[in-house]
Design an enzyme around this catalytic site. Structure first.
Site, PDB file in Angstrom:
ATOM      1  N   ASN A   8       2.783  -1.932  -6.031  1.00 22.34           N
ATOM      2  CA  ASN A   8       1.869  -1.490  -4.971  1.00 22.34           C
ATOM      3  C   ASN A   8       1.627  -2.681  -4.052  1.00 22.34           C
ATOM      4  OD1 ASN A   8      -0.255  -0.646  -3.385  1.00 22.34           O
ATOM      5  ND2 ASN A   8      -1.754  -0.548  -5.069  1.00 22.34           N
ATOM      6  N   TRP A   9       2.179  -2.577  -2.845  1.00 20.35           N
ATOM      7  CA  TRP A   9       2.080  -3.718  -1.922  1.00 20.35           C
ATOM      8  C   TRP A   9       0.728  -3.798  -1.228  1.00 20.35           C
ATOM      9  CZ3 TRP A   9       7.513  -3.297   0.906  1.00 20.35           C
ATOM     10  CH2 TRP A   9       8.512  -3.732   0.028  1.00 20.35           C
ATOM     11  N   LYS A  10      -0.094  -2.770  -1.384  1.00 22.38           N
ATOM     12  CA  LYS A  10      -1.403  -2.753  -0.700  1.00 22.38           C
ATOM     13  C   LYS A  10      -1.178  -3.029   0.795  1.00 22.38           C
ATOM     14  CE  LYS A  10      -3.399  -3.822  -5.111  1.00 22.38           C
ATOM     15  NZ  LYS A  10      -4.467  -4.448  -5.907  1.00 22.38           N
ATOM     16  N   HIS A  92      -6.473   5.220  -6.153  1.00 21.91           N
ATOM     17  CA  HIS A  92      -6.475   3.800  -6.509  1.00 21.91           C
ATOM     18  C   HIS A  92      -7.918   3.288  -6.463  1.00 21.91           C
ATOM     19  CE1 HIS A  92      -5.906  -0.513  -6.281  1.00 21.91           C
ATOM     20  NE2 HIS A  92      -4.739  -0.306  -6.855  1.00 21.91           N
ATOM     21  N   GLU A  94      -9.192   0.709  -5.283  1.00 18.96           N
ATOM     22  CA  GLU A  94      -9.640   0.196  -3.972  1.00 18.96           C
ATOM     23  C   GLU A  94     -10.026   1.354  -3.059  1.00 18.96           C
ATOM     24  OE1 GLU A  94      -6.236  -2.351  -3.405  1.00 18.96           O
ATOM     25  OE2 GLU A  94      -7.012  -3.575  -5.050  1.00 18.96           O
ATOM     26  N   GLU A 162      -5.794   1.441 -14.598  1.00 23.79           N
ATOM     27  CA  GLU A 162      -6.020   0.141 -13.975  1.00 23.79           C
ATOM     28  C   GLU A 162      -7.503  -0.220 -14.109  1.00 23.79           C
ATOM     29  OE1 GLU A 162      -2.741  -0.735 -10.929  1.00 23.79           O
ATOM     30  OE2 GLU A 162      -4.247   0.439  -9.878  1.00 23.79           O
ATOM     31  N   GLY A 168      -6.431  -7.885  -9.406  1.00 24.08           N
ATOM     32  CA  GLY A 168      -6.494  -9.014  -8.489  1.00 24.08           C
ATOM     33  C   GLY A 168      -7.340 -10.167  -8.995  1.00 24.08           C
ATOM     34  N   SER A 202      -3.347  -7.305 -12.719  1.00 24.89           N
ATOM     35  CA  SER A 202      -2.888  -8.690 -12.927  1.00 24.89           C
ATOM     36  C   SER A 202      -1.637  -8.798 -13.797  1.00 24.89           C
ATOM     37  CB  SER A 202      -4.031  -9.556 -13.493  1.00 24.89           C
ATOM     38  OG  SER A 202      -5.083  -9.637 -12.551  1.00 24.89           O
ATOM     39  N   GLY A 223       0.490  -5.227  -8.573  1.00 30.07           N
ATOM     40  CA  GLY A 223       0.005  -5.485  -7.222  1.00 30.07           C
ATOM     41  C   GLY A 223       0.584  -6.789  -6.693  1.00 30.07           C
ATOM     42  N   GLY A 224      -0.216  -7.860  -6.734  1.00 33.24           N
ATOM     43  CA  GLY A 224       0.173  -9.146  -6.144  1.00 33.24           C
ATOM     44  C   GLY A 224       1.565  -9.624  -6.535  1.00 33.24           C
TER      45      GLY A 224
HETATM   46  P1  13P Z   1      -2.876  -6.814  -9.139  1.00 28.96           P
HETATM   47  O1  13P Z   1      -1.587  -6.755  -9.895  1.00 28.96           O
HETATM   48  O2  13P Z   1      -2.804  -7.655  -7.894  1.00 28.96           O
HETATM   49  O3  13P Z   1      -4.028  -7.134 -10.036  1.00 28.96           O
HETATM   50  O4  13P Z   1      -3.151  -5.308  -8.592  1.00 28.96           O
HETATM   51  C1  13P Z   1      -3.026  -4.249  -9.466  1.00 28.96           C
HETATM   52  C2  13P Z   1      -3.099  -2.993  -8.684  1.00 28.96           C
HETATM   53  O5  13P Z   1      -4.123  -2.659  -8.122  1.00 28.96           O
HETATM   54  C3  13P Z   1      -1.878  -2.165  -8.584  1.00 28.96           C
HETATM   55  O6  13P Z   1      -2.161  -0.926  -8.032  1.00 28.96           O
END
Ligand code: 13P
Length: 242
Positions: A8-10, A92, A94, A162, A168, A202, A223-224
């Protein structure tokens, strides 16, 4: 079951960065051995689809529940499908916590994804205070419970567990925590409990193996660490190797 490795590149990687990522990531893809999905920002969906190998699935991070209408700034599942998306992330954390998305809206979006023949990837997870208060079971049962009726009509879907406190933050759930939560998700899914359940929060190349091969974990939503084609490629290789 093939492991699912999803990124997930956000709000990262616009159209040119998406193409650049895929030109460097493609060599890591071994067709068929794992299921690979990327969720670029909406503006990068079309270019990511064109640049990606056929074995890489592309999904939207967010959809509206209507096909079209006066909803400034939104995009519909059908529009995402038109540019090559075959999955949609829904609910998600967020979206839930920064943008106020409710369980009822999540359920409507799941129905919209199914209507447009996109695979819903429904995200669930508890806040730290909910976990500390011993409410993990109740939170997951509620979040999953609001979508099971809709998911029963899907030919393909996934759930991503998640924990909000692990997103994050560099703090991951232990493999044991992930297994325990995934069992709660499966029990809330009832007869739909055979669907893939992914862990997110993470995940990085160093911890991916322990999480990916924990009991009841079918994949990871990264994510990251999915922004770097080499690091994400390493996570894919971990999934292939197991
Ligand atoms: P991180 O891997 O950056 O913690 O993000 C996880 C995430 O929200 C994937 O959807």
């Amino acid at each position: 079951m093939r492991k699912v490795i999803a990124g997930n590149w956000k709000m990262h990687h616009g159209p040119s960065a998406a193409v650049d990522f895929l030109s460097r990531f493609r060599p890591a893809v071994q067709e068929g051995s794992v299921r690979i999905a990327l969720f670029p920002p909406a503006l990068s969906l079309a270019s990511a689809r064109r640049a990606a190998a056929a074995a890489i699935e592309i999904g939207a991070q967010h959809i509206h529940w209507e096909r079209s209408g006066a909803f400034t700034g939104e995009l519909s599942a059908e529009m995402a499908g038109e540019v090559g998306a075959t999955l949609a992330l829904i609910g998600h954390s967020e979206r839930r916590h920064l943008f106020g998305e409710t369980d009822a809206e999540v359920a409507r979006k799941v129905r919209a994804a199914i209507r447009a023949e996109l695979t819903p990837v429904v995200c669930v997870g508890e806040l730290l205070e909910e976990r500390r208060a011993g409410r993990l079971d109740e939170v997951l049962a509620r979040q999953v419970g609001t979508v099971t009726e809709a998911l029963a009509t899907a030919s393909d879907f996934m759930v991503a567990y998640e924990p909000v406190w692990a997103i994050g933050t560099g703090e991951t759930a232990t493999p044991e925590d992930a297994t325990a939560a995934h069992r709660l998700v499966r029990s809330a899914l009832g007869e739909l409990g055979g669907a893939p359940v992914l862990y997110g929060g993470s995940v990085n190349p160093a911890n991916a193996g322990a999480l990916l091969f924990a009991p009841d974990v079918d994949g990871v939503l990264v994510g990251g660490a999915s922004l770097d084609p080499i690091g994400f490629g390493n996570i894919v290789e971990t999934g292939v190797g197991g």
